[in-house]
Design a protein around this motif. Structure first.
Motif, PDB file in Angstrom:
ATOM      1  N   CYS A  87       0.788  -1.241   0.000  1.00  0.00           N
ATOM      2  CA  CYS A  87       0.000   0.000   0.000  1.00  0.00           C
ATOM      3  C   CYS A  87       0.819   1.289   0.000  1.00  0.00           C
ATOM      4  O   CYS A  87       0.234   2.376  -0.040  1.00  0.00           O
ATOM      5  N   SER A  88       2.135   1.215   0.072  1.00  0.00           N
ATOM      6  CA  SER A  88       2.936   2.438   0.171  1.00  0.00           C
ATOM      7  C   SER A  88       3.852   2.607  -1.036  1.00  0.00           C
ATOM      8  O   SER A  88       4.306   1.626  -1.632  1.00  0.00           O
ATOM      9  N   ASP A  89       4.115   3.863  -1.372  1.00  0.00           N
ATOM     10  CA  ASP A  89       5.035   4.192  -2.458  1.00  0.00           C
ATOM     11  C   ASP A  89       6.438   4.337  -1.880  1.00  0.00           C
ATOM     12  O   ASP A  89       6.803   5.389  -1.364  1.00  0.00           O
ATOM     13  N   TRP A  90       7.213   3.268  -1.967  1.00  0.00           N
ATOM     14  CA  TRP A  90       8.548   3.267  -1.377  1.00  0.00           C
ATOM     15  C   TRP A  90       9.479   4.252  -2.080  1.00  0.00           C
ATOM     16  O   TRP A  90      10.463   4.700  -1.488  1.00  0.00           O
ATOM     17  N   LYS A  91       9.199   4.575  -3.323  1.00  0.00           N
ATOM     18  CA  LYS A  91      10.056   5.512  -4.048  1.00  0.00           C
ATOM     19  C   LYS A  91       9.981   6.920  -3.459  1.00  0.00           C
ATOM     20  O   LYS A  91      10.867   7.739  -3.687  1.00  0.00           O
ATOM     21  N   SER A  92       8.932   7.196  -2.711  1.00  0.00           N
ATOM     22  CA  SER A  92       8.778   8.521  -2.105  1.00  0.00           C
ATOM     23  C   SER A  92       9.435   8.609  -0.735  1.00  0.00           C
ATOM     24  O   SER A  92       9.530   9.694  -0.168  1.00  0.00           O
ATOM     25  N   TRP A  93       9.900   7.494  -0.199  1.00  0.00           N
ATOM     26  CA  TRP A  93      10.517   7.503   1.129  1.00  0.00           C
ATOM     27  C   TRP A  93      11.866   8.207   1.077  1.00  0.00           C
ATOM     28  O   TRP A  93      12.709   7.906   0.229  1.00  0.00           O
ATOM     29  N   LYS A  94      12.094   9.124   1.981  1.00  0.00           N
ATOM     30  CA  LYS A  94      13.324   9.922   2.015  1.00  0.00           C
ATOM     31  C   LYS A  94      14.338   9.421   3.036  1.00  0.00           C
ATOM     32  O   LYS A  94      15.414   9.999   3.162  1.00  0.00           O
ATOM     33  N   HIS A  95      13.995   8.355   3.754  1.00  0.00           N
ATOM     34  CA  HIS A  95      14.910   7.844   4.770  1.00  0.00           C
ATOM     35  C   HIS A  95      16.195   7.338   4.112  1.00  0.00           C
ATOM     36  O   HIS A  95      16.140   6.635   3.093  1.00  0.00           O
ATOM     37  N   PRO A  96      17.350   7.672   4.665  1.00  0.00           N
ATOM     38  CA  PRO A  96      18.613   7.234   4.058  1.00  0.00           C
ATOM     39  C   PRO A  96      18.746   5.716   3.931  1.00  0.00           C
ATOM     40  O   PRO A  96      19.278   5.212   2.955  1.00  0.00           O
ATOM     41  N   VAL A  97      18.252   4.969   4.949  1.00  0.00           N
ATOM     42  CA  VAL A  97      18.388   3.514   4.946  1.00  0.00           C
ATOM     43  C   VAL A  97      17.010   2.880   5.129  1.00  0.00           C
ATOM     44  O   VAL A  97      16.253   3.281   6.009  1.00  0.00           O
ATOM     45  N   ILE A  98      16.699   1.913   4.272  1.00  0.00           N
ATOM     46  CA  ILE A  98      15.457   1.152   4.385  1.00  0.00           C
ATOM     47  C   ILE A  98      15.825  -0.306   4.646  1.00  0.00           C
ATOM     48  O   ILE A  98      16.615  -0.898   3.909  1.00  0.00           O
ATOM     49  N   TRP A  99      15.240  -0.861   5.708  1.00  0.00           N
ATOM     50  CA  TRP A  99      15.485  -2.262   6.037  1.00  0.00           C
ATOM     51  C   TRP A  99      14.186  -3.034   5.840  1.00  0.00           C
ATOM     52  O   TRP A  99      13.224  -2.856   6.571  1.00  0.00           O
ATOM     53  N   PHE A 100      14.185  -3.891   4.829  1.00  0.00           N
ATOM     54  CA  PHE A 100      13.029  -4.756   4.553  1.00  0.00           C
ATOM     55  C   PHE A 100      13.227  -6.022   5.372  1.00  0.00           C
ATOM     56  O   PHE A 100      13.922  -6.938   4.963  1.00  0.00           O
ATOM     57  N   GLN A 101      12.593  -6.082   6.524  1.00  0.00           N
ATOM     58  CA  GLN A 101      12.854  -7.116   7.518  1.00  0.00           C
ATOM     59  C   GLN A 101      11.893  -8.293   7.366  1.00  0.00           C
ATOM     60  O   GLN A 101      10.769  -8.150   6.894  1.00  0.00           O
ATOM     61  N   GLY A 102      12.364  -9.485   7.794  1.00  0.00           N
ATOM     62  CA  GLY A 102      11.495 -10.650   7.813  1.00  0.00           C
ATOM     63  C   GLY A 102      11.250 -11.272   6.454  1.00  0.00           C
ATOM     64  O   GLY A 102      10.219 -11.895   6.221  1.00  0.00           O
TER      65      GLY A 102
END
Length: 242
Positions: free
Chosen positions: A79-94
């Motif tokens: 449901c979210s647009d990850w391309k719009s996330w501005k966080h420097p690091v994204i951890w796709f966990q699990g």
């Protein structure tokens, strides 16, 4: 290993750098696999962030956004647009298998779904990009010298035409064998030049599977070796098919 491959797939989809582990000493399977230098560790990212004064230059701290795929209430994979996330690091966990990253094919945001389609191909086409994870392995991993020498000794210097990896666990279904045979036949049919007796390598965690499938393959192919799963990480490097 699928956690690393999932992170690599996501880095391609989002056009971001790939971070593997805290330090290179903690890279998994270090005695058997060498990892590409185009990836980073979190320790290296922190060092570069301080060295180039990114906190001042970009006005934000080095923070991590975690998405937990194992918990439906904590994941934004659909449901979210990850391309719009501005966080420097994204951890796709699990992400313990290949399923998590493929959920982006169901993402409600067109640009995220399109990024997944570019990577994985059309959902309704079995021939569309069938070896994404094999290609990611090819880019990210390479066998250590000892493992490469062991695999060369087993293959006797002759590269296989097709490598099939079957992680059977407790599955003993005849349908799995039939599906594997059909998969190999489709792979061979895509060759531009027909091979009289193609060489097939089998890799599995279940020895009985190799025994059961070999008679089906012997009708049209040469089973070059029968191997257990610890060879897989190395053999896939030189194989165009999974």
């Amino acid at each position: 290993m699928y956690k690393i491959l999932t992170a690599a797939a996501l880095s391609v989809m989002l056009n971001r750098s790939l971070i593997i582990g805290q330090t290179r000493q903690l890279y998994p399977f270090g005695d058997y696999i060498s990892f590409t230098n185009i990836s980073f560790t979190l320790k290296e990212v922190k060092h570069l962030w301080r060295k180039h004064d990114c906190a001042v230059k970009y006005g934000r701290r080095l923070i991590m956004r975690i998405d937990n795929f194992e918990h439906p209430a904590e994941t934004n994979v659909v449901c979210s647009d990850w391309k719009s996330w501005k966080h420097p690091v994204i951890w796709f966990q699990g992400t313990t298998d290949a399923v998590a990253i493929q959920f982006f094919l169901k993402n409600v945001h067109p640009q995220m779904k399109n990024a997944a389609l570019v990577l994985f191909g059309q959902e309704d086409s079995l021939e569309s990009r069938p070896n994404v994870f094999g290609e990611l392995m090819h880019v990210i991993l390479s066998p250590t010298q000892a493992i490469e020498e062991a695999v060369d000794w087993v293959l006797q210097g002759v590269d296989p035409d097709v490598v099939l990896h079957m992680r059977m666990m407790t599955n003993r279904s005849i349908r799995a064998i039939q599906a594997a045979v059909q998969c190999i036949k489709r792979a061979l049919s895509s060759f531009q030049q027909q091979i009289a007796k193609p060489r097939v390598v089998l890799v599995s965690d279940t020895p009985s599977f190799i025994t059961e499938i070999t008679p089906y393959l012997a009708e049209f192919a040469e089973v070059k070796i029968s191997s257990f799963v610890f060879f897989w990480q190395c053999i896939v490097i030189s194989s165009p098919f999974m």
